[in-house]
Enzyme design. Structure first.
Site, PDB file in Angstrom:
ATOM      1  N   ARG A  15      37.736  40.081  36.133  1.00 49.96           N
ATOM      2  CA  ARG A  15      39.038  40.164  35.439  1.00 49.96           C
ATOM      3  C   ARG A  15      39.435  41.627  35.161  1.00 49.96           C
ATOM      4  NH1 ARG A  15      38.255  35.883  36.982  1.00 49.96           N
ATOM      5  NH2 ARG A  15      38.394  33.888  35.904  1.00 49.96           N
TER       6      ARG A  15
ATOM      7  N   SER B  91      42.408  31.093  29.729  1.00 50.87           N
ATOM      8  CA  SER B  91      41.252  31.608  28.975  1.00 50.87           C
ATOM      9  C   SER B  91      41.686  32.816  28.152  1.00 50.87           C
ATOM     10  CB  SER B  91      40.137  32.052  29.929  1.00 50.87           C
ATOM     11  OG  SER B  91      39.804  30.998  30.772  1.00 50.87           O
TER      12      SER B  91
ATOM     13  N   GLU C  66      40.624  38.478  27.249  1.00 51.90           N
ATOM     14  CA  GLU C  66      41.100  38.595  28.633  1.00 51.90           C
ATOM     15  C   GLU C  66      42.603  38.867  28.641  1.00 51.90           C
ATOM     16  OE1 GLU C  66      39.814  35.457  31.384  1.00 51.90           O
ATOM     17  OE2 GLU C  66      41.781  35.513  32.330  1.00 51.90           O
TER      18      GLU C  66
HETATM   19  C1  FAD Z   1      46.922  27.387  32.042  1.00 48.32           C
HETATM   20  C2  FAD Z   1      46.496  28.740  32.544  1.00 48.32           C
HETATM   21  C3  FAD Z   1      45.383  28.832  33.359  1.00 48.32           C
HETATM   22  C4  FAD Z   1      44.969  30.077  33.846  1.00 48.32           C
HETATM   23  N1  FAD Z   1      43.901  30.134  34.669  1.00 48.32           N
HETATM   24  C5  FAD Z   1      43.480  31.307  35.171  1.00 48.32           C
HETATM   25  C6  FAD Z   1      42.366  31.358  36.061  1.00 48.32           C
HETATM   26  O1  FAD Z   1      41.766  30.344  36.423  1.00 48.32           O
HETATM   27  N2  FAD Z   1      41.989  32.571  36.532  1.00 48.32           N
HETATM   28  C7  FAD Z   1      42.645  33.725  36.192  1.00 48.32           C
HETATM   29  O2  FAD Z   1      42.237  34.786  36.670  1.00 48.32           O
HETATM   30  N3  FAD Z   1      43.707  33.699  35.359  1.00 48.32           N
HETATM   31  C8  FAD Z   1      44.148  32.523  34.851  1.00 48.32           C
HETATM   32  N4  FAD Z   1      45.220  32.488  33.987  1.00 48.32           N
HETATM   33  C9  FAD Z   1      45.870  33.734  33.615  1.00 48.32           C
HETATM   34  C10 FAD Z   1      47.150  34.057  34.439  1.00 48.32           C
HETATM   35  O3  FAD Z   1      47.542  32.966  35.200  1.00 48.32           O
HETATM   36  C11 FAD Z   1      46.910  35.234  35.370  1.00 48.32           C
HETATM   37  O4  FAD Z   1      46.566  36.367  34.624  1.00 48.32           O
HETATM   38  C12 FAD Z   1      48.163  35.563  36.192  1.00 48.32           C
HETATM   39  O5  FAD Z   1      47.841  36.530  37.162  1.00 48.32           O
HETATM   40  C13 FAD Z   1      49.345  35.998  35.343  1.00 48.32           C
HETATM   41  O6  FAD Z   1      50.467  36.145  36.184  1.00 48.32           O
HETATM   42  P1  FAD Z   1      51.914  36.505  35.615  1.00 48.32           P
HETATM   43  O7  FAD Z   1      52.782  36.716  36.814  1.00 48.32           O
HETATM   44  O8  FAD Z   1      52.316  35.472  34.621  1.00 48.32           O
HETATM   45  O9  FAD Z   1      51.625  37.876  34.920  1.00 48.32           O
HETATM   46  P2  FAD Z   1      52.051  38.375  33.478  1.00 48.32           P
HETATM   47  O10 FAD Z   1      51.315  37.599  32.438  1.00 48.32           O
HETATM   48  O11 FAD Z   1      53.523  38.457  33.417  1.00 48.32           O
HETATM   49  O12 FAD Z   1      51.453  39.844  33.530  1.00 48.32           O
HETATM   50  C14 FAD Z   1      50.070  40.092  33.392  1.00 48.32           C
HETATM   51  C15 FAD Z   1      49.861  41.597  33.399  1.00 48.32           C
HETATM   52  O13 FAD Z   1      50.140  42.113  34.692  1.00 48.32           O
HETATM   53  C16 FAD Z   1      51.193  43.059  34.653  1.00 48.32           C
HETATM   54  N5  FAD Z   1      51.992  42.826  35.852  1.00 48.32           N
HETATM   55  C17 FAD Z   1      52.519  41.668  36.270  1.00 48.32           C
HETATM   56  N6  FAD Z   1      53.151  41.831  37.450  1.00 48.32           N
HETATM   57  C18 FAD Z   1      53.024  43.134  37.775  1.00 48.32           C
HETATM   58  C19 FAD Z   1      53.461  43.942  38.865  1.00 48.32           C
HETATM   59  N7  FAD Z   1      54.173  43.455  39.872  1.00 48.32           N
HETATM   60  N8  FAD Z   1      53.150  45.272  38.855  1.00 48.32           N
HETATM   61  C20 FAD Z   1      52.436  45.818  37.844  1.00 48.32           C
HETATM   62  N9  FAD Z   1      51.993  45.101  36.783  1.00 48.32           N
HETATM   63  C21 FAD Z   1      52.281  43.782  36.759  1.00 48.32           C
HETATM   64  C22 FAD Z   1      51.930  42.796  33.348  1.00 48.32           C
HETATM   65  O14 FAD Z   1      52.566  43.960  32.880  1.00 48.32           O
HETATM   66  C23 FAD Z   1      50.794  42.349  32.450  1.00 48.32           C
HETATM   67  O15 FAD Z   1      50.107  43.456  31.942  1.00 48.32           O
HETATM   68  C24 FAD Z   1      45.680  31.252  33.504  1.00 48.32           C
HETATM   69  C25 FAD Z   1      46.810  31.157  32.691  1.00 48.32           C
HETATM   70  C26 FAD Z   1      47.219  29.919  32.221  1.00 48.32           C
HETATM   71  C27 FAD Z   1      48.447  29.833  31.374  1.00 48.32           C
END
Ligand code: FAD
Length: 290
Positions: A109, A183, A286
């Site tokens: 992560r 998580s 995380e």
């Molecule tokens: C129900 C649930 C289950 C999940 N399961 C998992 C799992 O199994 N494994 C796992 O690893 N994660 C999991 N996650 C966490 C999440 O899905 C991941 O972290 C995912 O990558 C977030 O994507 P997002 O587009 O919503 O990013 P955001 O939450 O919008 O952003 C996350 C971070 O990345 C940055 N960011 C986003 N896009 C960019 C970009 N293009 N350039 C630069 N920075 C950027 C943001 O500024 C922020 O700091 C889960 C979340 C939920 C709600």
């Protein structure tokens, strides 16, 4: 991300779209996806085109651009296993920079974008290296059991993806229905000698051996063993106002509606302190706290 107060600044939503093949060789297909593509839709695209490697990562919420941020992972696979390169825009230098696998310094992560280059780059697109011939990974979690339940005779990436979707849908709250970030804490890593001591004190403790000789503890199990009062109920299923700990998975903090960011953060702090007091293990969040 968890906002603990109103954010005084500009928020950009990346909508860079597009999926295209950029290179092929005998074993791999290299696919570039725009940062604004939905991650699960990208996984489905790969599965539809018989491209293997991301099936275990089905149904992770979010977009392609966030996938390298924390090296998303699930069921024994991480982005680093299929990552080839990415292009990112450096906000101050106004330049597009290409990052290779090594440049990203992926860890559990973790990546350079979450640590040393935090806030410096906007990821524009990611190139993934997918396999023509699948290397099935079904030993992690309940995938094998689920495939059996589904009556799957011939293993395929389609079947694995469906098994992962079934498992995730049954145990994780859907963020469209109930606010959550998956998580909330990482699974902590301790040395094998620390693990031996903890195992003698807490025989049920759940840990997985790591290649570096350390042991990764299941944070969900640690949290379940603790609670708001010393000898009282478990955090699992706990609710204070609209902030709570999910009833099926203690690792997931949930917002039942109107909890503020700071209330969720305070609950996470109480959980963290209780785990530290009972096991001497410090949990790390995380989720990105803003
Ligand atoms: C129900 C649930 C289950 C999940 N399961 C998992 C799992 O199994 N494994 C796992 O690893 N994660 C999991 N996650 C966490 C999440 O899905 C991941 O972290 C995912 O990558 C977030 O994507 P997002 O587009 O919503 O990013 P955001 O939450 O919008 O952003 C996350 C971070 O990345 C940055 N960011 C986003 N896009 C960019 C970009 N293009 N350039 C630069 N920075 C950027 C943001 O500024 C922020 O700091 C889960 C979340 C939920 C709600």
């Amino acid at each position: 991300m968890l906002f603990t107060s109103n954010f005084d600044g500009l928020i950009l939503k990346n909508e860079v779209k597009g999926i295209k093949i950029v290179k092929e060789d005998d074993h791999h297909i290299y696919i570039q996806a725009g940062a604004g593509e939905n991650w699960h839709q990208f996984v489905l695209y790969c599965i539809e085109h018989n491209l293997a490697g991301v099936e275990n990562l089905s149904l992770i919420p979010g977009n392609v651009g966030a996938s390298p941020m924390q090296n998303i992972g699930a069921y024994g696979v991480e982005i680093k296993d299929v990552f080839h390169s990415l292009e990112a825009y450096h906000i101050k230098d106004k330049k597009v920079v290409t990052f290779s696998l090594n440049d990203c310094e992926f860890g559990y992560r973790e990546s350079v974008f979450k640590r040393k280059f935090r806030g410096e780059f906007v990821i524009l697109n990611v190139v993934y290296r997918l396999n023509r011939v699948p290397d099935y990974k079904i030993s992690y979690g309940a995938i094998g059991q689920e495939l059996e339940k589904m009556g799957v005779k011939d293993l395929s990436i389609q079947a694995i993806s469906q098994a992962v979707i079934n498992i995730r849908s049954s145990k994780l709250p859907d963020p469209a229905v109930i606010g959550n970030a998956g998580s909330f804490f990482k699974n902590p890593e301790i040395t094998s000698s620390q693990f031996a001591v903890l195992s003698s004190q807490f025989p049920g403790i759940v840990g997985y051996d790591l290649p570096n000789g350390n042991v990764k503890l299941a944070a969900g199990w640690l949290i379940e063993q603790c609670g708001p009062e010393k000898n009282g109920a478990s955090w699992k299923g706990y609710r204070k106002g609209d902030a709570g700990c999910h009833e099926k998975q203690a690792l997931v903090l949930v917002n039942y509606g109107n909890a503020t960011g700071i209330e969720i953060f305070e609950l996470s702090e109480e959980i963290l302190q209780s785990v530290k007091a009972k096991f001497g293990v410090e949990l790390e969040r995380e989720v990105n706290i803003v």
